[in-house]
Every structure is written in structure tokens, then in C-alpha cells.
Design a protein around this motif. Structure first.
Motif, mmCIF file in Angstrom:
data_model
loop_
_atom_site.group_PDB
_atom_site.id
_atom_site.type_symbol
_atom_site.label_atom_id
_atom_site.label_comp_id
_atom_site.label_asym_id
_atom_site.label_seq_id
_atom_site.Cartn_x
_atom_site.Cartn_y
_atom_site.Cartn_z
ATOM 1 N N SER A 45 32.557 43.246 19.867
ATOM 2 C CA SER A 45 33.392 42.666 18.800
ATOM 3 C C SER A 45 34.773 42.278 19.315
ATOM 4 O O SER A 45 35.486 41.521 18.662
ATOM 5 C CB SER A 45 33.521 43.646 17.632
ATOM 6 O OG SER A 45 34.144 44.839 18.068
ATOM 7 N N ASP A 46 35.156 42.759 20.502
ATOM 8 C CA ASP A 46 36.447 42.416 21.101
ATOM 9 C C ASP A 46 36.338 41.264 22.099
ATOM 10 O O ASP A 46 37.289 40.975 22.820
ATOM 11 C CB ASP A 46 37.034 43.642 21.808
ATOM 12 C CG ASP A 46 37.365 44.759 20.839
ATOM 13 O OD1 ASP A 46 37.717 44.454 19.683
ATOM 14 O OD2 ASP A 46 37.263 45.934 21.240
ATOM 15 N N LEU A 47 35.173 40.615 22.149
ATOM 16 C CA LEU A 47 34.962 39.478 23.041
ATOM 17 C C LEU A 47 35.809 38.307 22.561
ATOM 18 O O LEU A 47 35.677 37.876 21.414
ATOM 19 C CB LEU A 47 33.479 39.091 23.065
ATOM 20 C CG LEU A 47 33.056 37.986 24.029
ATOM 21 C CD1 LEU A 47 33.130 38.478 25.468
ATOM 22 C CD2 LEU A 47 31.630 37.536 23.720
ATOM 23 N N THR A 48 36.697 37.812 23.410
ATOM 24 C CA THR A 48 37.511 36.643 23.073
ATOM 25 C C THR A 48 37.073 35.475 23.933
ATOM 26 O O THR A 48 36.310 35.643 24.888
ATOM 27 C CB THR A 48 39.016 36.921 23.295
ATOM 28 O OG1 THR A 48 39.237 37.174 24.684
ATOM 29 C CG2 THR A 48 39.496 38.098 22.461
ATOM 30 N N VAL A 66 34.142 34.942 26.691
ATOM 31 C CA VAL A 66 33.217 33.823 26.512
ATOM 32 C C VAL A 66 33.317 32.886 27.715
ATOM 33 O O VAL A 66 32.297 32.470 28.283
ATOM 34 C CB VAL A 66 33.504 33.085 25.183
ATOM 35 C CG1 VAL A 66 32.685 31.812 25.078
ATOM 36 C CG2 VAL A 66 33.254 34.005 23.989
ATOM 37 N N LEU A 67 34.540 32.567 28.127
ATOM 38 C CA LEU A 67 34.740 31.691 29.283
ATOM 39 C C LEU A 67 34.116 32.284 30.542
ATOM 40 O O LEU A 67 33.425 31.580 31.291
ATOM 41 C CB LEU A 67 36.237 31.452 29.510
ATOM 42 C CG LEU A 67 36.606 30.610 30.727
ATOM 43 C CD1 LEU A 67 36.015 29.201 30.606
ATOM 44 C CD2 LEU A 67 38.119 30.541 30.886
ATOM 45 N N HIS A 68 34.312 33.553 30.768
ATOM 46 C CA HIS A 68 33.754 34.237 31.935
ATOM 47 C C HIS A 68 32.220 34.111 31.935
ATOM 48 O O HIS A 68 31.603 33.781 32.959
ATOM 49 C CB HIS A 68 34.175 35.708 31.877
ATOM 50 C CG HIS A 68 34.141 36.428 33.179
ATOM 51 N ND1 HIS A 68 35.021 37.427 33.474
ATOM 52 C CD2 HIS A 68 33.337 36.338 34.257
ATOM 53 C CE1 HIS A 68 34.762 37.919 34.672
ATOM 54 N NE2 HIS A 68 33.738 37.266 35.163
ATOM 55 N N ASN A 69 31.609 34.342 30.777
ATOM 56 C CA ASN A 69 30.150 34.241 30.666
ATOM 57 C C ASN A 69 29.665 32.812 30.887
ATOM 58 O O ASN A 69 28.658 32.588 31.564
ATOM 59 C CB ASN A 69 29.690 34.757 29.303
ATOM 60 C CG ASN A 69 29.954 36.234 29.123
ATOM 61 O OD1 ASN A 69 30.034 36.987 30.080
ATOM 62 N ND2 ASN A 69 30.114 36.654 27.873
#
Length: 151
Positions: A45-48, A66-69
Motif C-alpha cells: 500500500s506504500d508503493l509510489t 512503480v517506476l522501478h518495477n
């Protein structure tokens, strides 16, 4: 009679460098997708989207966003495309390894709470990037070596 393919190997046989690049690419794809799965990614839930404020961690260890993924998924797709030929696979492994070594250095230099930590990375990511960089370069060099001709 042995026939050689345009992809840089014996027809019908995948070269070791292509196999290594395919395996590495699939791992990047899996890691990228796993970063979007709650449970595999803790604090989901803390994924930005980006930045050091993302408290999500892949496997509870590696800070992700999200960008990293997305970067992992795109890196995996690029690897799959480049692995279609031996030279492309070698370039993916060596070039990608160099990128990961630069990312390792970047992670060591920037502060983890700095705005420059947009990917984001933590200490575990930094050292994973180091081992990925060294490992990918080694795979690219060792699996694409040509055997000395028999005399």
C-alpha cells in the motif's frame, strides 16, 4: 555437415550466450511483475510511482516503486529481443551489466533520503546491482568466448 545460422551459431542449437541472456531476461521480467504483487512485495500500500518515499519492498528486502518495477520489465523485454542473436545477447549482458554497475555507484553516492533517489534504491538494492553487473558482464564474456581452433 554443420550449418551455421545468421543468428551466430549452429542451426537448431541456441548458443550459450543467447541462453544466458534469455534466462537473465526472464528473471528481470519475473522480478518486475513480482514487484506489483502484494505479499511478494511487502508494504504494498506504500508503493509510489517513483522516489525514495516508496516504502514497498520486494521480498521484504529490496525497495521498489512503480517506476522501478517498470524498468525491470522493460529491461527484461529488451533482453528477450536482443537475445535473438548471439551478438545482441552479448551486448545485452555486457552493456546491461555496465548499466547495473553504474546504478550501483549511483546508489552508493546519493543519499537514500535524497530527491536524487528517484528509482528508488536502498543498500540491499545497491549490492544486488553490483552482483548483477559483475555477473552479467561475466556471463556475456564467458559464454561468448570462441574455442581455439584445433590444429
Amino acid at each position: 555437415m554443420v550449418t551455421h545460422s545468421a543468428a551466430g551459431g549452429v542451426a537448431g542449437v541456441r548458443s550459450p550466450v543467447r541462453t544466458a541472456a534469455l534466462v537473465v531476461s526472464v528473471v528481470f521480467l519475473l522480478v518486475g511483475v513480482a514487484g506489483f504483487i502484494p505479499g511478494i512485495t511487502t508494504n504494498y500500500s506504500d508503493l509510489t510511482f517513483a522516489g525514495h518515499h516508496s516504502d514497498a519492498q520486494l521480498l521484504g528486502v529490496f525497495q521498489v516503486s512503480v517506476l522501478h518495477n517498470i524498468v525491470h520489465v522493460l529491461f527484461g523485454v529488451a533482453g528477450l529481443l536482443l537475445a535473438r542473436t548471439a551478438p545482441g545477447a552479448r551486448n545485452f549482458l555486457i552493456g546491461g551489466g555496465a548499466v547495473y554497475l553504474v546504478l550501483w555507484l549511483y546508489g552508493l553516492v546519493i543519499g537514500q533520503n535524497s530527491a536524487a533517489n528517484f528509482v528508488p534504491v536502498n543498500t540491499a538494492d545497491d549490492w544486488l546491482h553490483f552482483f548483477l553487473g559483475v555477473g552479467m558482464i561475466a556471463l556475456g564474456l564467458l559464454t561468448s568466448r570462441r574455442a581455439a581452433p584445433a590444429r
